[in-house]
Design a protein around this motif. Sequence first.
Motif, PDB file in Angstrom:
ATOM      1  N   ALA A  80       0.785  -1.111   0.100  1.00 35.94           N
ATOM      2  CA  ALA A  80       0.051   0.125   0.064  1.00 35.94           C
ATOM      3  C   ALA A  80       0.789   1.350  -0.120  1.00 35.94           C
ATOM      4  CB  ALA A  80      -1.015  -0.174   1.136  1.00 35.94           C
ATOM      5  N   GLY A  81       0.404   2.228  -0.972  1.00 37.00           N
ATOM      6  CA  GLY A  81       1.296   3.462  -0.947  1.00 37.00           C
ATOM      7  C   GLY A  81       2.752   3.283  -1.867  1.00 37.00           C
ATOM      8  N   ALA A  82       3.136   1.947  -2.156  1.00 39.40           N
ATOM      9  CA  ALA A  82       4.514   1.811  -2.660  1.00 39.40           C
ATOM     10  C   ALA A  82       4.272   2.049  -4.268  1.00 39.40           C
ATOM     11  CB  ALA A  82       5.340   0.425  -2.471  1.00 39.40           C
ATOM     12  N   PRO A  83       5.410   2.280  -4.911  1.00 46.22           N
ATOM     13  CA  PRO A  83       5.159   2.538  -6.397  1.00 46.22           C
ATOM     14  C   PRO A  83       5.535   1.084  -7.039  1.00 46.22           C
ATOM     15  CG  PRO A  83       7.254   3.625  -5.507  1.00 46.22           C
ATOM     16  CD  PRO A  83       6.411   3.041  -4.457  1.00 46.22           C
ATOM     17  N   VAL A  84       5.337   0.089  -6.485  1.00 47.45           N
ATOM     18  CA  VAL A  84       5.605  -1.131  -7.112  1.00 47.45           C
ATOM     19  C   VAL A  84       4.618  -2.371  -6.483  1.00 47.45           C
ATOM     20  CG1 VAL A  84       7.022  -2.066  -5.158  1.00 47.45           C
ATOM     21  CG2 VAL A  84       7.266  -3.201  -7.462  1.00 47.45           C
ATOM     22  N   ARG A  85       4.076  -3.103  -7.584  1.00 48.66           N
ATOM     23  CA  ARG A  85       3.098  -3.860  -6.958  1.00 48.66           C
ATOM     24  C   ARG A  85       2.641  -5.238  -8.062  1.00 48.66           C
ATOM     25  NH1 ARG A  85       0.864   0.181  -9.695  1.00 48.66           N
ATOM     26  NH2 ARG A  85      -1.189  -0.356 -10.946  1.00 48.66           N
ATOM     27  N   TRP A  86       2.172  -6.095  -7.648  1.00 47.57           N
ATOM     28  CA  TRP A  86       1.500  -7.100  -8.535  1.00 47.57           C
ATOM     29  C   TRP A  86       0.244  -7.245  -8.620  1.00 47.57           C
ATOM     30  CZ3 TRP A  86       6.084  -7.272  -5.629  1.00 47.57           C
ATOM     31  CH2 TRP A  86       7.234  -7.711  -6.148  1.00 47.57           C
ATOM     32  N   THR A  87      -0.626  -7.758  -9.591  1.00 51.50           N
ATOM     33  CA  THR A  87      -1.842  -8.123  -9.577  1.00 51.50           C
ATOM     34  C   THR A  87      -2.007  -9.453 -10.025  1.00 51.50           C
ATOM     35  OG1 THR A  87      -2.349  -7.806 -12.045  1.00 51.50           O
ATOM     36  CG2 THR A  87      -2.447  -5.983 -10.416  1.00 51.50           C
ATOM     37  N   ALA A  88      -2.943 -10.116  -9.254  1.00 52.50           N
ATOM     38  CA  ALA A  88      -3.335 -11.623  -9.430  1.00 52.50           C
ATOM     39  C   ALA A  88      -3.529 -11.826 -10.847  1.00 52.50           C
ATOM     40  CB  ALA A  88      -4.558 -12.014  -8.748  1.00 52.50           C
ATOM     41  N   GLU A  89      -4.340 -10.763 -11.479  1.00 45.36           N
ATOM     42  CA  GLU A  89      -4.559 -11.189 -12.843  1.00 45.36           C
ATOM     43  C   GLU A  89      -3.572 -11.179 -13.635  1.00 45.36           C
ATOM     44  OE1 GLU A  89      -7.487  -8.949 -16.273  1.00 45.36           O
ATOM     45  OE2 GLU A  89      -7.127  -7.798 -14.443  1.00 45.36           O
ATOM     46  N   ALA A  90      -2.363 -10.416 -13.650  1.00 46.04           N
ATOM     47  CA  ALA A  90      -1.295 -10.408 -14.542  1.00 46.04           C
ATOM     48  C   ALA A  90      -0.494 -11.640 -14.213  1.00 46.04           C
ATOM     49  CB  ALA A  90      -0.701  -9.010 -14.215  1.00 46.04           C
ATOM     50  N   VAL A  91      -0.213 -12.002 -12.879  1.00 44.30           N
ATOM     51  CA  VAL A  91       0.361 -13.367 -12.674  1.00 44.30           C
ATOM     52  C   VAL A  91      -0.301 -14.681 -13.476  1.00 44.30           C
ATOM     53  CG1 VAL A  91       1.218 -14.870 -10.875  1.00 44.30           C
ATOM     54  CG2 VAL A  91       1.412 -12.222 -10.591  1.00 44.30           C
ATOM     55  N   ALA A  92      -1.737 -14.686 -13.376  1.00 47.02           N
ATOM     56  CA  ALA A  92      -2.632 -15.492 -14.043  1.00 47.02           C
ATOM     57  C   ALA A  92      -2.090 -15.711 -15.538  1.00 47.02           C
ATOM     58  CB  ALA A  92      -3.969 -15.368 -13.865  1.00 47.02           C
ATOM     59  N   GLU A  93      -2.303 -14.324 -16.055  1.00 47.62           N
ATOM     60  CA  GLU A  93      -1.909 -14.185 -17.654  1.00 47.62           C
ATOM     61  C   GLU A  93      -0.581 -14.754 -17.778  1.00 47.62           C
ATOM     62  OE1 GLU A  93      -4.543 -10.379 -18.469  1.00 47.62           O
ATOM     63  OE2 GLU A  93      -2.391  -9.938 -18.297  1.00 47.62           O
ATOM     64  N   VAL A  94       0.481 -14.434 -17.172  1.00 44.64           N
ATOM     65  CA  VAL A  94       1.713 -15.040 -17.350  1.00 44.64           C
ATOM     66  C   VAL A  94       1.890 -16.541 -17.128  1.00 44.64           C
ATOM     67  CG1 VAL A  94       4.155 -14.938 -16.315  1.00 44.64           C
ATOM     68  CG2 VAL A  94       2.968 -12.806 -16.412  1.00 44.64           C
ATOM     69  N   ALA A  95       0.994 -17.063 -16.167  1.00 43.69           N
ATOM     70  CA  ALA A  95       1.132 -18.552 -15.931  1.00 43.69           C
ATOM     71  C   ALA A  95       0.495 -19.191 -17.291  1.00 43.69           C
ATOM     72  CB  ALA A  95       0.416 -18.969 -14.744  1.00 43.69           C
TER      73      ALA A  95
END
Length: 279
Positions: free
Chosen positions: A211-226
């Motif tokens: 929270a508040g950091a300029p870096v993050r992941w999304t579950a949707e994007a990781v699913a796309e990579v998988a």
Amino acid sequence: MNPAQSYSDDERRHFLRYTRTPQWPMLQRFPIDDDGHLGLLAGMLASRPDTVASMIRAMHDETRARAARMLADDGYRSAVAGLRLRPDDRIVAVGDSITADRLGWFELLAASTGPTGAALVNLGVSGDTTADILERFDTLEAAGPGHVLLMIGTNDARFHGRAPGYRMATIAETERNLRALIDLITHQLGASITVVTPPAVDQDRIDASFAGAPVRWTAEAVAEVAEAVRKVAPDAVDLYETTRAGATAGFLEADGVHPTPAGHELILRQILDRLIRTR
């Protein structure tokens, strides 16, 4: 990290858990000795080299103790024996922090195999994307692998900047890089390869931790990579599918991205199952 800053032991341990400077490409191409690496880590942590060495030894001992407990299980012990490792085998793991983890799945495997004479080489580098692995292909070549374990992609799904931010790699780029890596490993190195999808992540934990950091992941994007990994390598170990439903059940650390030591046991068992069926 700011060298003038004071860090707690927990912060130092967390940093050392995922930071393996001997695997950093520049330091592999222009190597320094073990004392140099300890000094480098100590400088980054505003600590003493002997303190750093002690913390690294403690994690090594922790991993060996966990491997010993796993080997007390007949099924796991039989699976490790089923690898039938030979003295001239060179198994190289390539990936990001999930592989680099000093408490992680590959270190558990190395601690479980005993004095076979085989070389198990960890080339995991925290933060790496598929493009980073391509960039440091020379270091993989130098390792002389006979078999490569490739688990990469979580950081392709990483976003930087404030919302909406910028994703590290598009799906097309991830697919292209994976195809290139598989081709280079199999044809230029003449090595066999086991491709592994990235594990699932926990969005709620990510949102709370970053929270508040300029870096993050999304579950949707990781699913796309998988899905991209499965597309490029249909026979990949589908770690994502295994962990998707149980990502919150003791598998992940509080950050929602990195597996716990128990999570690494699950990862190793699944990869091991594939290895003994394909050797």
